[in-house]
Scaffold this active site. Structure first.
Site, PDB file in Angstrom:
ATOM      1  N   GLY A 160       0.785  -1.237   0.000  1.00  0.00           N
ATOM      2  CA  GLY A 160       0.000   0.000   0.000  1.00  0.00           C
ATOM      3  C   GLY A 160       0.813   1.281   0.000  1.00  0.00           C
ATOM      4  N   SER A 161       2.042   1.231  -0.529  1.00  0.00           N
ATOM      5  CA  SER A 161       2.804   2.489  -0.569  1.00  0.00           C
ATOM      6  C   SER A 161       2.143   3.476  -1.534  1.00  0.00           C
ATOM      7  CB  SER A 161       4.267   2.241  -0.933  1.00  0.00           C
ATOM      8  OG  SER A 161       4.391   1.794  -2.259  1.00  0.00           O
ATOM      9  N   LYS A 171     -17.186 -15.158  -8.925  1.00  0.00           N
ATOM     10  CA  LYS A 171     -16.660 -13.785  -9.024  1.00  0.00           C
ATOM     11  C   LYS A 171     -17.766 -12.742  -9.181  1.00  0.00           C
ATOM     12  CE  LYS A 171     -12.982 -11.119 -10.967  1.00  0.00           C
ATOM     13  NZ  LYS A 171     -11.691 -11.119 -11.597  1.00  0.00           N
ATOM     14  N   MET A 173      -4.392  -7.333  -6.780  1.00  0.00           N
ATOM     15  CA  MET A 173      -3.890  -8.453  -7.575  1.00  0.00           C
ATOM     16  C   MET A 173      -4.997  -9.312  -8.182  1.00  0.00           C
ATOM     17  SD  MET A 173      -0.785  -7.704  -7.369  1.00  0.00           S
ATOM     18  CE  MET A 173       0.095  -9.105  -8.047  1.00  0.00           C
ATOM     19  N   LEU A 215      -8.019  -9.441 -11.583  1.00  0.00           N
ATOM     20  CA  LEU A 215      -8.622  -8.817 -12.756  1.00  0.00           C
ATOM     21  C   LEU A 215     -10.017  -8.323 -12.372  1.00  0.00           C
ATOM     22  CD1 LEU A 215      -7.877 -11.158 -15.797  1.00  0.00           C
ATOM     23  CD2 LEU A 215      -7.091  -8.807 -15.451  1.00  0.00           C
ATOM     24  N   ILE A 216     -10.364  -7.149 -12.846  1.00  0.00           N
ATOM     25  CA  ILE A 216     -11.706  -6.624 -12.589  1.00  0.00           C
ATOM     26  C   ILE A 216     -12.669  -7.280 -13.576  1.00  0.00           C
ATOM     27  CG2 ILE A 216     -13.117  -4.510 -12.656  1.00  0.00           C
ATOM     28  CD1 ILE A 216     -11.179  -4.534 -10.294  1.00  0.00           C
ATOM     29  N   ASN A 242      -5.633   1.901 -13.155  1.00  0.00           N
ATOM     30  CA  ASN A 242      -4.650   1.034 -12.507  1.00  0.00           C
ATOM     31  C   ASN A 242      -3.264   1.619 -12.717  1.00  0.00           C
ATOM     32  OD1 ASN A 242      -3.553  -1.389 -11.332  1.00  0.00           O
ATOM     33  ND2 ASN A 242      -3.038  -2.103 -13.392  1.00  0.00           N
ATOM     34  N   HIS A 292       0.725   0.430 -13.221  1.00  0.00           N
ATOM     35  CA  HIS A 292       1.503  -0.767 -13.567  1.00  0.00           C
ATOM     36  C   HIS A 292       2.984  -0.388 -13.679  1.00  0.00           C
ATOM     37  CE1 HIS A 292       2.152  -4.781 -15.167  1.00  0.00           C
ATOM     38  NE2 HIS A 292       2.980  -4.219 -16.031  1.00  0.00           N
TER      39      HIS A 292
HETATM   40  C1  GRF Z   1       3.145  -1.092  -7.617  1.00  0.00           C
HETATM   41  O1  GRF Z   1       4.450  -1.227  -8.115  1.00  0.00           O
HETATM   42  C2  GRF Z   1       2.155  -0.993  -8.740  1.00  0.00           C
HETATM   43  O2  GRF Z   1       2.688  -0.493  -9.929  1.00  0.00           O
HETATM   44  C3  GRF Z   1       1.737  -2.432  -8.953  1.00  0.00           C
HETATM   45  O3  GRF Z   1       1.762  -3.005  -7.673  1.00  0.00           O
HETATM   46  C4  GRF Z   1       2.694  -2.323  -6.853  1.00  0.00           C
HETATM   47  C5  GRF Z   1       1.982  -1.987  -5.585  1.00  0.00           C
HETATM   48  O4  GRF Z   1       2.871  -1.499  -4.611  1.00  0.00           O
HETATM   49  N1  GRF Z   1       0.455  -2.517  -9.584  1.00  0.00           N
HETATM   50  P1  GRF Z   1       2.296  -0.891  -3.272  1.00  0.00           P
HETATM   51  O5  GRF Z   1       1.442  -1.954  -2.598  1.00  0.00           O
HETATM   52  O6  GRF Z   1       1.503   0.329  -3.609  1.00  0.00           O
HETATM   53  O7  GRF Z   1       3.506  -0.554  -2.441  1.00  0.00           O
END
Ligand code: GRF
Length: 196
Positions: A12-13, A65, A90, A92-93, A107, A109
């Site tokens: 969750g950073s 789902k 983690m 798929l929607i 999202n 990525h």
């Molecule tokens: C991030 O690198 C994002 O691009 C990917 O998952 C990671 C999540 O990191 N989808 P965090 O949980 O927000 O630290």
């Protein structure tokens, strides 16, 4: 003020960078709830610390789902959520959420899509030997990291880069780019809803 939800499964950073931006008012919107699918995820304690309601939805507790997403959808509607930001969610929607939030789910990525979609994008970039990778923010569609691109930023891959050092650089970019991009998108969403 626009109300949005963050969906996350891990540390969750990115969630933290988004709620910090709302606290600074760089992002003028309310993060009204966190949806999480992992009971042990660190993101849960981050939300609790900031008094953001957390709702845990585990797929294994639903027959399928569609039922799972319907339960999430009810919660989103209860909170008048207008927009969804996926931040390390983690899964798929599926069609249930996609239909209700068309062009309202983004999202982040950790690569320059369409390169290195799916899992382990940072590891994939190192293995491929690319000299530049980066971060992409994109709308969600039914594919895996295939929706229309909203924003991208490049990150240089140095010689002797490891997965860990590259991840640190990518995260640093994500934590600025995601709140900034959401601010722009929310402005557009707000303008659209007041112009009718
Ligand atoms: C991030 O690198 C994002 O691009 C990917 O998952 C990671 C999540 O990191 N989808 P965090 O949980 O927000 O630290």
């Amino acid at each position: 003020m626009l109300k949005f939800a963050v969906f996350a499964s891990g540390s969750g950073s990115n969630f933290q960078s988004i709620i910090d931006a709302t606290a600074r008012k760089d992002l003028e919107a309310e993060c009204a709830l966190l949806i999480c699918d992992q009971p042990e995820a660190k993101v849960i304690s981050r939300a609790k610390k900031h008094n953001i309601p957390v709702f845990l939805f585990e797929l294994k507790h639903y027959p399928n789902k569609v039922n799972y997403e319907q339960a999430i959808l009810e919660k989103l509607q209860q909170f008048d959520i207008q927009f969804i930001a996926l931040a390390g969610y983690m899964r798929l929607i599926g069609s249930t959420l996609l239909q209700s939030y068309e062009r309202k789910i983004v999202n982040i990525h950790p690569s320059l899509l369409p390169s290195f979609p799916g899992l382990n994008a940072i590891e994939q970039a190192i293995e491929a030997g690319v000299k530049v990778t980066g971060v992409t923010i994109h709308y969600i569609d039914s594919g895996m990291d295939t929706g229309p691109i909203v924003a991208q930023q490049a990150v240089k891959v140095c010689d002797n880069e490891t997965e860990k050092t590259l991840q640190r650089k990518i995260h640093a970019v994500e934590h600025v780019l995601y709140p900034q991009t959401l601010a722009t998108l929310f402005q557009t969403t707000g303008e659209a809803s007041t112009s009718t």
